[in-house]
Design an enzyme around this catalytic site. Structure first.
Site, mmCIF file in Angstrom:
data_model
loop_
_atom_site.group_PDB
_atom_site.id
_atom_site.type_symbol
_atom_site.label_atom_id
_atom_site.label_comp_id
_atom_site.label_asym_id
_atom_site.label_seq_id
_atom_site.Cartn_x
_atom_site.Cartn_y
_atom_site.Cartn_z
ATOM 1 N N VAL A 139 17.380 -6.802 -58.526
ATOM 2 C CA VAL A 139 16.881 -7.475 -59.726
ATOM 3 C C VAL A 139 17.803 -7.265 -60.929
ATOM 4 O O VAL A 139 17.413 -7.511 -62.060
ATOM 5 C CB VAL A 139 15.452 -6.985 -60.076
ATOM 6 C CG1 VAL A 139 14.448 -7.508 -59.070
ATOM 7 C CG2 VAL A 139 15.389 -5.464 -60.163
ATOM 8 N N GLU B 36 20.579 -8.826 -61.952
ATOM 9 C CA GLU B 36 21.195 -9.962 -62.650
ATOM 10 C C GLU B 36 20.235 -11.126 -62.869
ATOM 11 O O GLU B 36 20.330 -11.832 -63.876
ATOM 12 C CB GLU B 36 22.397 -10.513 -61.875
ATOM 13 C CG GLU B 36 23.210 -9.508 -61.103
ATOM 14 C CD GLU B 36 24.242 -8.767 -61.931
ATOM 15 O OE1 GLU B 36 24.417 -9.082 -63.113
ATOM 16 O OE2 GLU B 36 24.860 -7.837 -61.376
ATOM 17 N N LEU C 116 11.129 -2.500 -54.968
ATOM 18 C CA LEU C 116 10.984 -1.087 -54.598
ATOM 19 C C LEU C 116 10.058 -0.348 -55.555
ATOM 20 O O LEU C 116 9.333 0.558 -55.148
ATOM 21 C CB LEU C 116 12.356 -0.410 -54.563
ATOM 22 C CG LEU C 116 13.282 -0.917 -53.446
ATOM 23 C CD1 LEU C 116 14.688 -0.340 -53.619
ATOM 24 C CD2 LEU C 116 12.727 -0.568 -52.073
ATOM 25 N N ASN C 117 10.149 -0.680 -56.840
ATOM 26 C CA ASN C 117 9.304 -0.014 -57.839
ATOM 27 C C ASN C 117 8.900 -1.074 -58.861
ATOM 28 O O ASN C 117 9.752 -1.646 -59.542
ATOM 29 C CB ASN C 117 10.089 1.117 -58.514
ATOM 30 C CG ASN C 117 9.271 1.852 -59.571
ATOM 31 O OD1 ASN C 117 8.461 1.254 -60.292
ATOM 32 N ND2 ASN C 117 9.484 3.141 -59.675
ATOM 33 N N ALA D 56 20.699 -1.668 -55.305
ATOM 34 C CA ALA D 56 19.411 -1.296 -54.710
ATOM 35 C C ALA D 56 19.379 -1.624 -53.223
ATOM 36 O O ALA D 56 18.855 -0.844 -52.418
ATOM 37 C CB ALA D 56 18.271 -2.015 -55.443
ATOM 38 N N THR E 272 10.074 -0.242 -62.657
ATOM 39 C CA THR E 272 11.496 -0.320 -63.012
ATOM 40 C C THR E 272 12.036 -1.725 -62.757
ATOM 41 O O THR E 272 12.906 -2.209 -63.495
ATOM 42 C CB THR E 272 12.326 0.729 -62.252
ATOM 43 O OG1 THR E 272 12.097 0.602 -60.851
ATOM 44 C CG2 THR E 272 11.965 2.139 -62.706
HETATM 45 MO MO1 MOS Z 1 27.239 -6.266 -62.878
HETATM 46 S S1 MOS Z 1 27.582 -7.298 -64.635
HETATM 47 O O1 MOS Z 1 28.040 -7.114 -61.635
HETATM 48 O O2 MOS Z 1 28.114 -4.825 -63.146
#
Ligand code: MOS
Length: 749
Positions: free
Chosen positions: A710, A712, A637-638, A517, A641
């Site tokens: 967002v 991880e 941003l949204n 993103a 989502t």
């Molecule tokens: Mo993410 S698990 O770094 O594709």
């Protein structure tokens, strides 16, 4: 900033997805399509003694049976580099079917191609392969004494060990010491869409590949390396990807095998991994053991933090998921040591998975911190605040942005944390023992190391197309980029169409490590800004424009038109301007050069997780009753989502805590539960009430819009919060994942 960024906008591709119009890599209709089926080695170590393909070759519809005996050699041995580097990104530096050796169970040893999938599957059962087996090593406990500290891990991007201060001296100073060992079962990603590659060559030797990938360019560059072709001769398309979680971040051998098979049979070929093959063909989160040692003063200030990790890697790569980056910076501790130790085993190379590294690393750290809080006799949030660091303790640099204090505060409010009786085993509702727990979350913000590009084009009817080669694997990037583009041009969302998922489009590095993103919004923002400036420049220098002679800095854009800030009635629509100039379209391409990762700021995303669990006093059954997560990911941003991604991450955290484990049969070296019937993931009935919130913090370092991502952070810390809540409910301290009901069955007196 005008209102589209940050708003709740329904997915622009939602209708295509729910109506079935969205085409995934296994659904591309090509004429004369043939189907490839992979055969995996049933043994984990040894060599192929003999292959008899005669019966398979005679079977109906079979076009080819390829093995190391007749598959063309790859042009170069792959070299491991994570996909966030933007170059070729093979999942491992071993390519199968080049000779007769077998390094791991499931290793591809033959490919059968036939005119239908069913005929290919049938013929695959007719291939007779004899193996000479040797006994495999797959588990930590089988080869503990053979562990070594690698120079580098993670494709050479991170050192095998890292330290500051003097940990031994810090431990001598300590009045309290916590020593704990944590064990983690291996995990597999299990996205709904198994990885699929469809490959088609044309008469001029150009290759088009439809691939389930987090980075079309990563697939293109990897195929170029393996096939010995110029990248310009390879086009990769990936319009929709059915989830990934890291399993499609690196490019695994099946993608090149599909292309090689298609070239061999002179027909387009589709190769889809089976669910079982997903367990041996695109990496996993490795089984691991962490040893955490904390030293602290009597009032809980850390004097030393040591975090060692031990795990099994393949015979060919020094891969460890980087679990110690957050431990290194989380607290103001002057003395730190982090060490990775590896054991070579009979496995494919492990890979990224759901908050790679920190989902496990922060479990050890944050349960040890909970133990420390108990020893000190202080609330776990208060203990964390006592060790709060205003700067990156590894470098002394300021944070690009932090927000962690605000996350603790907001999380405590939303959860109703204050007044908690910290003594374990005090709350009971009927047969349920109730407990609450919390943990901090952090995830390193990964900057792409190379330029990120996007193209914005406006047509004479005022419609806008914005393009960047990013993959949409459920993140919502298509919708968020539509919003970024609409804001930059003052256009309505309906006027803007975002296209991604192809190497024909300007390059964006693979969307991995929460970086998608930030990278894509930066490129899109710069492209639409450049296009807006072109349009305004054209208007103010045009005698026929109501904006003629205006200062460009005083021109604003909204509602699809440009106007003077001080006199909004003086202006004109983009469409008018373009039509008057007989311009069918106007376009701009951006080239965002990310600031370096180490250029004077610590870059991490922070958050706080809170959990309430109930444990059945007789049955040991654990139910998560509530989760609250608050995060500081820079600009959102949204809202919709982002909320979905964070909530999804938190539920995956519950899954990590209580469900997910791939079990190894050590004698055969094979995974024992390679199916969705036996590998547990949460269903709706497992998911509790999940409250997600974000706190706004100014972030003006990482990229133009201040987006940390967002992808991880939602999972990090959840398992620790749940384990700490289980301790609070029962007095049982879980030091392994997943925690199962067997751990909590009452012991006979
Ligand atoms: Mo993410 S698990 O770094 O594709």
């Amino acid at each position: 900033m005008s209102p589209a960024i940050g708003a709740t906008v329904a997915r622009v591709d939602g209708r295509a997805k729910v109506s079935g119009a969205a085409r995934y890599s296994g659904e591309i209709p090509l004429t004369n399509l043939a189907h490839a089926v992979l055969i995996g080695a049933p043994v984990a170590s040894g060599r192929i003694a003999a292959i008899d393909c005669s019966e398979a070759q005679r079977a109906g519809g079979v076009l080819a049976v390829l093995s190391h005996l007749n598959l063309p050699k790859v042009a170069a041995q792959p070299s491991l580099l994570p996909s966030l580097a933007g170059m070729a990104a093979p999942g491992q530096s071993f390519f199968p079917m080049q000779d007769d050796t077998v390094h791991y169970a499931g290793q591809h040893v033959a490919v059968v191609v036939a005119d239908t999938l069913e005929r290919a599957e049938h013929a695959a059962t007719l291939v007779r392969i004899d193996y000479q087996q040797s006994s495999p090593t797959t588990l930590i406990d089988q080869a503990r004494d053979q562990a070594y500290v690698p120079q580098k891990i993670f494709g050479g991007l991170l050192p095998g060990q890292d330290a500051r201060g003097d940990v031994e001296a810090g431990l001598k100073q300590a009045e309290i010491r916590i020593d704990a060992t944590y064990r983690f079962a291996a995990n597999h990603h299990n996205p709904i869409e198994p990885s699929t590659t469809t490959a088609e060559w044309d008469d001029s030797g150009r290759l088009t590949v439809y691939d389930s990938t987090q980075g079309p360019t990563a697939t293109q560059m990897t195929l170029a390396q393996l096939l010995g072709m110029p990248p310009a001769m390879i086009k990769v398309v990936s319009h929709f990807v059915g989830g990934s979680f890291g399993s499609k971040a690196m490019i695994w051998p099946h993608a090149a095998l599909a292309a090689l098979a298609a070239r061999h049979v002179r027909r387009p070929v589709r190769l889809a991994l089976s669910r079982e093959q997903m367990f041996t063909s695109c990496g996993h989160r490795e089984e691991q053991e962490h040893v955490v040692t904390l030293g602290a003063t009597a009032d809980g200030r850390l004097t030393a933090l040591r975090h060692h990790k031990l795990s099994v890697t393949s015979h060919f790569d020094d891969w460890a998921e980087p679990s110690l980056q957050s431990a290194a910076i989380m607290y103001a501790c002057p003395n730190y040591e982090g060490v990775y130790r590896l054991i070579r085993g009979n496995t494919n190379t492990p890979t990224f998975m759901r908050a790679p590294g920190e989902a496990s690393g922060m479990f050890g750290l944050e349960t040890a911190i909970d133990e420390l809080a108990e020893r000190v006799g202080v609330d776990p949030v208060e203990l964390r605040l006592r060790n709060f660091t205003e700067t990156d303790p590894a470098t002394g640099d300021p944070w690009s942005s932090c927000g962690l204090r605000e996350c603790y505060q907001r999380g405590m409010e939303l959860f109703g944390w204050s007044g908690r009786d910290s003594r374990p085993g005090r709350r009971r509702e009927g047969n349920w023992l109730i407990g609450t727990g919390m943990a901090a979350a952090a995830y390193p913000h990964a900057q792409p190391v190379n330029p990120q590009r996007a193209r914005a084009r406006i047509y004479l009817d005022g419609s806008v197309v914005v393009e960047a080669g990013v993959s949409e694997f459920g993140t919502g990037v298509t919708t968020a980029m539509t919003q970024v583009a609409a804001d930059g041009l003052g256009a309505a969302l309906e006027q803007v169409r975002f296209l991604g998922g192809s190497t024909d489009l300007p390059n964006i590095t693979a969307a991995v490590g929460s970086a998608g993103a930030g990278a894509t919004s930066a490129a899109v923002h710069l492209a639409v800004t450049a296009l807006r400036q072109q349009l305004i420049g054209l208007a103010v220098s045009d005698e026929k424009s109501p904006l003629h002679g205006a200062d460009p800095a005083g021109v604003i854009v909204e509602g699809g038109r440009m106007c003077r800030r001080d006199r909004p009635e003086a202006g004109e629509a983009y469409a008018e301007l373009l039509q008057r100039h007989m311009l069918p379209d106007l376009e701009a391409v951006s080239n965002w050069i990310p600031p370096a990762q180490d250029a004077g700021h610590g870059m991490h995303t922070f958050g706080a997780q809170f959990a309430e669990v109930g444990v059945d006093a007789d049955l040991g059954l654990i139910r998560v009753r509530r989760l609250v997560g608050v995060f500081a990911p820079g600009r959102v941003l949204n809202r919709a989502t982002a909320h979905s991604q964070l909530m999804g991450g938190m539920i995956w955290g519950l899954s990590q805590a209580l469900q997910e484990a791939t079990r190894m049969d050590a004698r055969s070296g094979r995974w024992a539960n390679a199916s969705l019937a036996d590998y547990l993931v949460p269903v709706n009935a497992d998911a509790p009430d999940v409250v997600v919130d974000t706190v706004e913090v100014l972030e003006d370092v990482v990229n133009p819009l201040g987006v940390k991502g967002v992808g991880e952070i939602g999972i990090v810390g959840v398992a620790a919060a749940i384990a700490n809540a289980v301790y609070h409910a029962t007095g049982y301290r879980a030091r392994h994942l997943p925690i199962t009901l067997e751990d909590l069955l009452p012991r006979p007196a």
